[in-house]
Scaffold this motif. Sequence first.
Motif, PDB file in Angstrom:
ATOM      1  N   PHE A  58       0.824  -1.208   0.000  1.00 24.06           N
ATOM      2  CA  PHE A  58       0.000   0.000   0.000  1.00 24.06           C
ATOM      3  C   PHE A  58       0.860   1.259   0.000  1.00 24.06           C
ATOM      4  N   SER A  59       2.139   1.080   0.194  1.00 20.76           N
ATOM      5  CA  SER A  59       3.030   2.241   0.264  1.00 20.76           C
ATOM      6  C   SER A  59       3.763   2.503  -1.052  1.00 20.76           C
ATOM      7  N   LEU A  60       3.455   1.718  -2.077  1.00 16.39           N
ATOM      8  CA  LEU A  60       4.205   1.809  -3.337  1.00 16.39           C
ATOM      9  C   LEU A  60       4.295   3.227  -3.888  1.00 16.39           C
ATOM     10  N   CYS A  61       3.137   3.891  -4.014  1.00 14.75           N
ATOM     11  CA  CYS A  61       3.086   5.202  -4.671  1.00 14.75           C
ATOM     12  C   CYS A  61       3.193   6.368  -3.695  1.00 14.75           C
ATOM     13  N   ILE A  62       3.361   6.065  -2.427  1.00 12.22           N
ATOM     14  CA  ILE A  62       3.456   7.122  -1.424  1.00 12.22           C
ATOM     15  C   ILE A  62       4.915   7.583  -1.320  1.00 12.22           C
ATOM     16  N   PRO A  63       5.154   8.899  -1.378  1.00  7.85           N
ATOM     17  CA  PRO A  63       6.541   9.395  -1.279  1.00  7.85           C
ATOM     18  C   PRO A  63       7.228   8.947   0.014  1.00  7.85           C
ATOM     19  N   LYS A  64       8.532   8.820  -0.054  1.00  7.10           N
ATOM     20  CA  LYS A  64       9.295   8.325   1.086  1.00  7.10           C
ATOM     21  C   LYS A  64       9.139   9.218   2.312  1.00  7.10           C
ATOM     22  N   GLU A  65       8.998  10.534   2.098  1.00  3.18           N
ATOM     23  CA  GLU A  65       8.889  11.436   3.250  1.00  3.18           C
ATOM     24  C   GLU A  65       7.588  11.245   4.032  1.00  3.18           C
ATOM     25  N   TYR A  66       6.652  10.482   3.434  1.00  3.77           N
ATOM     26  CA  TYR A  66       5.392  10.206   4.125  1.00  3.77           C
ATOM     27  C   TYR A  66       5.251   8.712   4.457  1.00  3.77           C
ATOM     28  N   GLY A  67       6.373   8.046   4.521  1.00  2.14           N
ATOM     29  CA  GLY A  67       6.368   6.650   4.936  1.00  2.14           C
ATOM     30  C   GLY A  67       6.170   5.645   3.820  1.00  2.14           C
ATOM     31  N   GLY A  68       6.272   6.091   2.576  1.00  2.72           N
ATOM     32  CA  GLY A  68       6.080   5.199   1.440  1.00  2.72           C
ATOM     33  C   GLY A  68       7.378   4.725   0.822  1.00  2.72           C
ATOM     34  N   LEU A  69       7.234   3.959  -0.248  1.00 11.60           N
ATOM     35  CA  LEU A  69       8.405   3.448  -0.961  1.00 11.60           C
ATOM     36  C   LEU A  69       8.854   4.370  -2.087  1.00 11.60           C
ATOM     37  N   TYR A 102      -4.853   9.512  -4.749  1.00  9.82           N
ATOM     38  CA  TYR A 102      -4.143  10.383  -5.687  1.00  9.82           C
ATOM     39  C   TYR A 102      -4.534  11.858  -5.607  1.00  9.82           C
ATOM     40  N   PRO A 103      -5.802  12.210  -5.352  1.00 10.62           N
ATOM     41  CA  PRO A 103      -6.083  13.643  -5.154  1.00 10.62           C
ATOM     42  C   PRO A 103      -5.277  14.239  -4.001  1.00 10.62           C
ATOM     43  N   LEU A 104      -5.080  13.447  -2.955  1.00 14.43           N
ATOM     44  CA  LEU A 104      -4.246  13.909  -1.838  1.00 14.43           C
ATOM     45  C   LEU A 104      -2.789  14.057  -2.264  1.00 14.43           C
ATOM     46  N   LEU A 105      -2.298  13.074  -3.025  1.00 19.71           N
ATOM     47  CA  LEU A 105      -0.918  13.122  -3.492  1.00 19.71           C
ATOM     48  C   LEU A 105      -0.672  14.332  -4.393  1.00 19.71           C
ATOM     49  N   LEU A 106      -1.637  14.608  -5.262  1.00 20.34           N
ATOM     50  CA  LEU A 106      -1.451  15.660  -6.256  1.00 20.34           C
ATOM     51  C   LEU A 106      -1.781  17.054  -5.745  1.00 20.34           C
ATOM     52  N   PHE A 107      -2.826  17.148  -4.914  1.00 18.27           N
ATOM     53  CA  PHE A 107      -3.334  18.481  -4.572  1.00 18.27           C
ATOM     54  C   PHE A 107      -3.468  18.751  -3.078  1.00 18.27           C
ATOM     55  N   GLY A 108      -3.184  17.764  -2.235  1.00 18.14           N
ATOM     56  CA  GLY A 108      -3.301  17.986  -0.797  1.00 18.14           C
ATOM     57  C   GLY A 108      -2.249  18.962  -0.301  1.00 18.14           C
ATOM     58  N   ASN A 109      -2.611  19.715   0.756  1.00 14.56           N
ATOM     59  CA  ASN A 109      -1.600  20.605   1.327  1.00 14.56           C
ATOM     60  C   ASN A 109      -0.682  19.808   2.254  1.00 14.56           C
ATOM     61  N   LYS A 110       0.327  20.471   2.782  1.00 10.89           N
ATOM     62  CA  LYS A 110       1.338  19.774   3.579  1.00 10.89           C
ATOM     63  C   LYS A 110       0.719  19.092   4.798  1.00 10.89           C
ATOM     64  N   ALA A 111      -0.168  19.775   5.484  1.00 13.18           N
ATOM     65  CA  ALA A 111      -0.788  19.209   6.688  1.00 13.18           C
ATOM     66  C   ALA A 111      -1.630  17.987   6.351  1.00 13.18           C
ATOM     67  N   GLN A 112      -2.357  18.057   5.246  1.00 10.52           N
ATOM     68  CA  GLN A 112      -3.193  16.923   4.829  1.00 10.52           C
ATOM     69  C   GLN A 112      -2.328  15.720   4.466  1.00 10.52           C
ATOM     70  N   LYS A 113      -1.261  15.969   3.742  1.00 10.46           N
ATOM     71  CA  LYS A 113      -0.360  14.875   3.362  1.00 10.46           C
ATOM     72  C   LYS A 113       0.281  14.238   4.592  1.00 10.46           C
ATOM     73  N   GLU A 114       0.707  15.082   5.525  1.00 10.97           N
ATOM     74  CA  GLU A 114       1.359  14.564   6.728  1.00 10.97           C
ATOM     75  C   GLU A 114       0.407  13.729   7.571  1.00 10.97           C
ATOM     76  N   LYS A 115      -0.878  14.067   7.544  1.00  3.63           N
ATOM     77  CA  LYS A 115      -1.854  13.332   8.344  1.00  3.63           C
ATOM     78  C   LYS A 115      -2.296  12.033   7.679  1.00  3.63           C
ATOM     79  N   TYR A 116      -2.598  12.092   6.370  1.00  7.10           N
ATOM     80  CA  TYR A 116      -3.266  10.969   5.730  1.00  7.10           C
ATOM     81  C   TYR A 116      -2.358  10.015   4.961  1.00  7.10           C
ATOM     82  N   LEU A 117      -1.312  10.515   4.321  1.00  2.00           N
ATOM     83  CA  LEU A 117      -0.489   9.633   3.492  1.00  2.00           C
ATOM     84  C   LEU A 117       0.206   8.532   4.295  1.00  2.00           C
TER      85      LEU A 117
END
Length: 205
Positions: A58-69, A102-117
């Motif tokens: 589930f972490s494949l497409c998530i950036p490394k800074e948010y715990g992804g691969l 993907y909407p979060l990945l593409l358009f989420g703000n920093k706080a949203q990404k830090e919380k949900y990704l």
Amino acid sequence: EKERCLMIDYGLSAEQKILVKLARKIGEEYIKPCALLWDEEEVYDPTPIKALAQADLFSLCIPKEYGGLGWGLFEMCLVVEEISRFCAGVSTTYAASFLGAYPLLLFGNKAQKEKYLPQIAKGSLCAFALTEPQAGSDAFAIKTTAKKEGDYYVLNGMKQWITNGGIADIYIVIAITDPAKGARGASAFIVEKDDPGFSVGKKEK
């Protein structure tokens, strides 16, 4: 001359080949034995989704800074293809979660990404809630509204045929914020499954 079977080699890297083998192993062990039963009884079993999450898929497409691969859509497609060999339903649940993410990945703000990704990377399911009873192929015939009240938006409406509806933790809900702008007056909202006023209707057959 006899017909010949042609194979296409996509030139996968060593890591991508390991990824394919891992997805196939999960399919063999956690999906294949029960896939027919799940279809016949129309039930959702979280077992294969949990197995995919434990394998970090589930972490494949998530950036490394948010715990992804930090990989991309191609790697996700490789996993979807393997899972689909065993059950289209499970692969759709997996793929549709990325549709919501993907909407979060593409358009989420920093706080949203830090919380949900990071949650998504660990296996929290997402859903993309656009379609409504009267708005299928005509997506922007939606009637769900979002009106700002103080620091918050209040959403009112109903969505239908939402993949992962009822089992997702995070919903990206499309609602009209400015009717005068037509299709461009729609906005995306993050709704959590436990938010006040959120409820799940009947399961579609």
